[in-house]
Design a protein around this motif. Sequence first.
Motif, PDB file in Angstrom:
ATOM      1  N   LEU A 373      -2.942   5.011 -10.473  1.00 11.65           N
ATOM      2  CA  LEU A 373      -1.992   4.369  -9.598  1.00 11.65           C
ATOM      3  C   LEU A 373      -2.658   2.830  -9.720  1.00 11.65           C
ATOM      4  N   GLU A 374      -1.786   1.958 -10.094  1.00 15.21           N
ATOM      5  CA  GLU A 374      -2.196   0.412  -9.932  1.00 15.21           C
ATOM      6  C   GLU A 374      -0.953  -0.149 -10.079  1.00 15.21           C
ATOM      7  N   THR A 375      -0.719  -1.192  -9.191  1.00 14.68           N
ATOM      8  CA  THR A 375       0.566  -2.088  -9.038  1.00 14.68           C
ATOM      9  C   THR A 375       0.273  -3.446  -8.921  1.00 14.68           C
ATOM     10  N   HIS A 376      -0.788  -3.800  -9.674  1.00 15.28           N
ATOM     11  CA  HIS A 376      -1.491  -5.082  -9.557  1.00 15.28           C
ATOM     12  C   HIS A 376      -0.732  -6.400  -9.733  1.00 15.28           C
ATOM     13  N   GLY A 377       0.474  -6.102 -10.729  1.00 19.37           N
ATOM     14  CA  GLY A 377       1.340  -7.176 -11.103  1.00 19.37           C
ATOM     15  C   GLY A 377       2.153  -7.796 -10.058  1.00 19.37           C
ATOM     16  N   PHE A 378       2.534  -7.052  -8.844  1.00 20.04           N
ATOM     17  CA  PHE A 378       3.251  -7.470  -7.959  1.00 20.04           C
ATOM     18  C   PHE A 378       2.339  -8.485  -7.037  1.00 20.04           C
ATOM     19  N   THR A 379       1.111  -8.567  -7.406  1.00 14.27           N
ATOM     20  CA  THR A 379       0.376  -9.874  -6.504  1.00 14.27           C
ATOM     21  C   THR A 379       0.983 -11.166  -6.998  1.00 14.27           C
ATOM     22  N   GLU A 380       1.650 -11.227  -7.998  1.00 13.64           N
ATOM     23  CA  GLU A 380       2.318 -12.468  -8.750  1.00 13.64           C
ATOM     24  C   GLU A 380       3.556 -12.816  -7.751  1.00 13.64           C
ATOM     25  N   GLN A 381       4.008 -11.827  -7.006  1.00 10.42           N
ATOM     26  CA  GLN A 381       5.020 -12.139  -6.091  1.00 10.42           C
ATOM     27  C   GLN A 381       4.819 -11.892  -4.550  1.00 10.42           C
ATOM     28  N   GLY A 382       3.489 -12.027  -4.244  1.00  8.69           N
ATOM     29  CA  GLY A 382       3.142 -11.746  -2.962  1.00  8.69           C
ATOM     30  C   GLY A 382       3.375 -10.307  -2.314  1.00  8.69           C
ATOM     31  N   TRP A 383       3.261  -9.309  -3.503  1.00 11.52           N
ATOM     32  CA  TRP A 383       3.649  -7.978  -3.162  1.00 11.52           C
ATOM     33  C   TRP A 383       4.771  -7.427  -2.753  1.00 11.52           C
ATOM     34  N   ARG A 384       5.712  -8.516  -2.948  1.00  5.09           N
ATOM     35  CA  ARG A 384       7.097  -8.152  -2.303  1.00  5.09           C
ATOM     36  C   ARG A 384       7.682  -7.134  -3.512  1.00  5.09           C
ATOM     37  N   ASP A 385       8.406  -5.822  -2.854  1.00  2.00           N
ATOM     38  CA  ASP A 385       8.614  -4.807  -3.591  1.00  2.00           C
ATOM     39  C   ASP A 385       7.794  -4.005  -4.251  1.00  2.00           C
ATOM     40  N   ASN A 386       6.703  -3.997  -3.634  1.00  2.00           N
ATOM     41  CA  ASN A 386       5.414  -3.133  -4.003  1.00  2.00           C
ATOM     42  C   ASN A 386       5.784  -1.593  -3.632  1.00  2.00           C
ATOM     43  N   PRO A 387       6.047  -0.844  -4.799  1.00  2.00           N
ATOM     44  CA  PRO A 387       6.316   0.520  -4.667  1.00  2.00           C
ATOM     45  C   PRO A 387       5.431   1.185  -3.719  1.00  2.00           C
ATOM     46  N   VAL A 388       4.215   1.041  -3.446  1.00  2.00           N
ATOM     47  CA  VAL A 388       3.400   1.878  -2.456  1.00  2.00           C
ATOM     48  C   VAL A 388       3.722   1.439  -1.083  1.00  2.00           C
ATOM     49  N   ASP A 389       4.811   0.633  -0.785  1.00  2.00           N
ATOM     50  CA  ASP A 389       5.032   0.288   0.546  1.00  2.00           C
ATOM     51  C   ASP A 389       6.600   0.621   0.484  1.00  2.00           C
ATOM     52  N   ASP A 390       7.261   1.482  -0.277  1.00  2.38           N
ATOM     53  CA  ASP A 390       8.795   1.759  -0.373  1.00  2.38           C
ATOM     54  C   ASP A 390       8.533   3.172  -0.462  1.00  2.38           C
ATOM     55  N   ASP A 391       9.261   3.727   0.522  1.00  2.54           N
ATOM     56  CA  ASP A 391       9.525   5.034   0.739  1.00  2.54           C
ATOM     57  C   ASP A 391      10.022   5.803  -0.336  1.00  2.54           C
ATOM     58  N   ARG A 392      10.935   5.036  -1.146  1.00  4.81           N
ATOM     59  CA  ARG A 392      11.608   5.747  -2.465  1.00  4.81           C
ATOM     60  C   ARG A 392      10.547   6.205  -3.429  1.00  4.81           C
ATOM     61  N   TRP A 393       9.413   5.592  -3.298  1.00  7.19           N
ATOM     62  CA  TRP A 393       8.287   5.983  -4.294  1.00  7.19           C
ATOM     63  C   TRP A 393       7.301   6.876  -3.833  1.00  7.19           C
ATOM     64  N   THR A 394       7.408   7.186  -2.655  1.00  8.31           N
ATOM     65  CA  THR A 394       6.407   8.279  -2.187  1.00  8.31           C
ATOM     66  C   THR A 394       6.352   9.557  -2.827  1.00  8.31           C
ATOM     67  N   PRO A 395       7.497  10.149  -2.945  1.00  8.82           N
ATOM     68  CA  PRO A 395       7.226  11.514  -4.057  1.00  8.82           C
ATOM     69  C   PRO A 395       6.455  11.155  -5.196  1.00  8.82           C
ATOM     70  N   ALA A 396       6.791  10.106  -5.971  1.00  9.50           N
ATOM     71  CA  ALA A 396       5.839   9.995  -7.216  1.00  9.50           C
ATOM     72  C   ALA A 396       4.500   9.754  -6.898  1.00  9.50           C
ATOM     73  N   LEU A 397       4.167   8.908  -5.820  1.00 11.59           N
ATOM     74  CA  LEU A 397       2.648   8.757  -5.386  1.00 11.59           C
ATOM     75  C   LEU A 397       2.070  10.080  -5.064  1.00 11.59           C
ATOM     76  N   LEU A 398       2.627  11.086  -4.229  1.00 10.05           N
ATOM     77  CA  LEU A 398       2.181  12.429  -3.904  1.00 10.05           C
ATOM     78  C   LEU A 398       1.964  13.184  -5.033  1.00 10.05           C
TER      79      LEU A 398
END
Length: 976
Positions: A373-398
Amino acid sequence: MSLRTRTVDHTRTVDHVEDVSPGSGALPPRAWYASSDAGSLSLNGTWRFRLSPTADAEDDSFAAPAYDAGDWAEISVPGHWVLQGHGSPVYTNHRYPFPVDPPRVPTENPTGDHLRVFDLPADWPTAADGRARLRFDGVESCARVWLNGTDLGDFKGSRLPHEFPVGPLLRAAGNVLAVRVHQWSAGSYLEDQDQWWLPGIFRDVTLLHRPAGGVVDFFVHASYDHTAGEGTLRVDSDVAGRVTVPELGIDIATGEPATAPVAPWSAESPRLYDGVLATGGERVPLRIGFRTVELSNGLIEINGRPVLFKGVNRHEWHPERGRALDLDTMRRDVLLMKRHNINAVRTSHYPPHPAFLDLCDTYGLWVIDECDLETHGFTEQGWRDNPVDDDRWTPALLDRAARMVERDKNHPSVVVWSLGNEAGTGRGLTAMAGWIRARDTSRPIHYEGDRDCRDTDVYSRMYAGHAEVERIGRGLDGGPRRRRALPFLLCEYAHAMGNGPGGLAEYQRLFEAHGRLQGGFVWEWIDHGITHPGLGHAYGGDFGEELHDGNFVCDGLLFPDRRPSPGLAEYKKVIEPVALTVSPSRERSRRPGTHPRDTVRVTNRYDFTDLSALAFTWAYEAEGGTVRSGTLPVPALAPGESAEVELPAVPAGDSAGEAHWTVRAVLASGTAWAPPGHVVAWGQAPVSPRRVPYVAATARPAHGDGLVALGPGVFDARTGAPRTIGGVALTGLRLDVWRATTDNDDGAAWQSDPRHGPLWRGLGLHRMRHRLDAVEAGGDALTVRTRVAPAGGELGLSAVYRWTSDGDRLRLTVSTAPEGHWTVPLPRLGIRFGLSGADRVRWYGGGPGEAYPDTRSASAVGRWESTVDDMQTPYVRPQENGARIDVRWAELGGLRVEGDPVFLLTARRWTTEQLDAAAHRTDLVPGDTVWVNLDHGQHGIGSQSCGPGPLPRYHLRAEPAEFSFVFSPHPGTHLA
């Protein structure tokens, strides 16, 4: 178990590629084990392959059993198709190489169709029970799988295992396995690690027979009570059975605990017990290590003791096969780590091949197992739309957390779970931490991005400077109460990019001084250079990538071919587990003419083991040569204990000239990871001072034919430049302040941010001009006065060269002083000249390898010899390299040079300017001249390609300086 049995319908759906779910059809994750008596069939080998430029460019008719793929290419599995002639690799550090529009990916999505036809072995058990599984250990980044025309499902999670039930579909012969792999998918947003993007089936593909009554999943709980010296074993299994450990007399039912006296497992003593889990249909071998990990007294304690992690971050890498590693390569990595005193690995930034953890269990390494797991590219947009803070992605993270934990839970080497890397913060990470704690209470949780430690059990940072680390160690860092009560780790530090890293010794002193600091992990293990016929090793941009991060992918302690770098030698010395501090006797100064006994203080820095496995040797060395040597009796000190041990008395006749004691700790007997005599630690200290070279100024300059003769030297009367010394021709001797910038130099604040003042290159230090002010030949000296400065500014250096001679030798004294307002350090300060016919180099001073002011711990004073070519350090991107530090004298090209004070020596077959201009080593073409630098000083190296710069005491400040060199002919080193 049920099967999805959609037959091939020739559709072109690619919906699963952009679906945020982890996939469909795969079985729940479970423990991985290498073998059992149930049987397996490797499907690695040559596969048929077709590459399409888009995800929907071809239908899925290729998955039909009758499909003719005879005209397709062939590739190796495991492997990456871009490293086998199909497309090109792409390197980015953290920027996504496609538009950031989660979960969507571009239509231009390279897609590789893979086909493998296989027969079952003649002794393959009957498939009628339907329990066979098809296992994929790693596919990047998204795959859909068919067997004999039936769609099994799809999955994401590139570095994680996925299994499908296939029993009823198997045939005795002619089985057709079809796999469609997409380079980009929704899963790619979760896999933005600093590495090459390399699609393909890069880990093993295996068909596993699963007998009736066979093991589905099991969890080995093997704790150790250090106060009682006992281990407690309990094996939970989805299928009832019995667990036996013959050596311990254990024979218990699954789920039942048993206690026995055991030797605990640790990275220092990796004691494993062989056991068997037997069910009604299968016998699974167990390798059991008893150990307990707990947070106690604000520290990570293992088996009741706090540990100090001396670690590395390890990406999986091979310069030809990428992340498709074989067992021998993985074993080579582990052996190199053990031989260089490394005791821990952070699996950055995904779970490794499972066999690597077997090796860590066997040879002994602490492991922080990190989720894919790494979503580092979202730092380019201030972490907007970061999957780890989007409930739709939580099943994939789990799903990713579960696949890591379930696969690796039975490895004693795994002592910490890590949620991932540089993924910001969010609800998904909290959910992952909660799931892991509910499943496994025996290991703490790590995640560097959780600065408040709400979800983690360790306060972790990257690249904190020495001063900040010391504040943390002293408890002066502030922050939330929970964080202040937790142990501290530098999960990344000492960025090993190019020449460096510097400052390792100072970090280690902090770790050892403050208990809360439990060590760190150097970034990283190996350079990710790709073997290239024209460039040697390629890096970002060498494959025509529109978006790339250059050679930032080459930042390891190993070169791509796995040769250790000077940085690894330095790290080995800094983290050695035995401290050997040699101290001359205090009575020496009070008793002239006598030789009282010197001592060595031996300190055991192991966490668990005594010193009984080590032998100790001493050597008394004069002028770099061994005069006497022997063995040293050292008690088997327990961890943390120290002892003063007397060294032998040395007769007066043995102390002529500069002398040193060198004491070594070596393996008394061979181990699984090194032969007997392997050096584990060493210490060195001077006994008597160096004799400073002296030249009486008795010769007088003599003029004639536009030349000036002085002793063995002939000079140009107009410029004062030496033509020859003792018949040896010299070219272009002059003051030199420039070095081919290192990766760490280029990361310095004054290089990249004009707010910190002018840049090195902006100042023009790479193109200094030399103005001749005067040549004075009279009395007992030839004096040359110059000014050295770049165009376009007022800064400069005055330089005075004063030559004197006693008739046989020449002494050059250089006096320099800065002019103007200098706000930045100098890269180097010394002289440079060219020699012809030089090949072999002999020197007395630091060696055998390169060293700089803040990378000198591994440099031992001695007499060394090398060729000019072997003095070069093969950094993937050429840069300043190869200096030997603390040199007293050197012989090369027919000359002997002695320094006052000691100096840094560099010799190479190209100029600094050519080195500076080179992008790859193949750009460097050896010339007929060997260019020699004799440096009074060089600026420190630091770690600022991604970390802090050199400590202030290693800055080469622009200030008045004076230094001397004595030149004399030395025919034994002249090569025509």
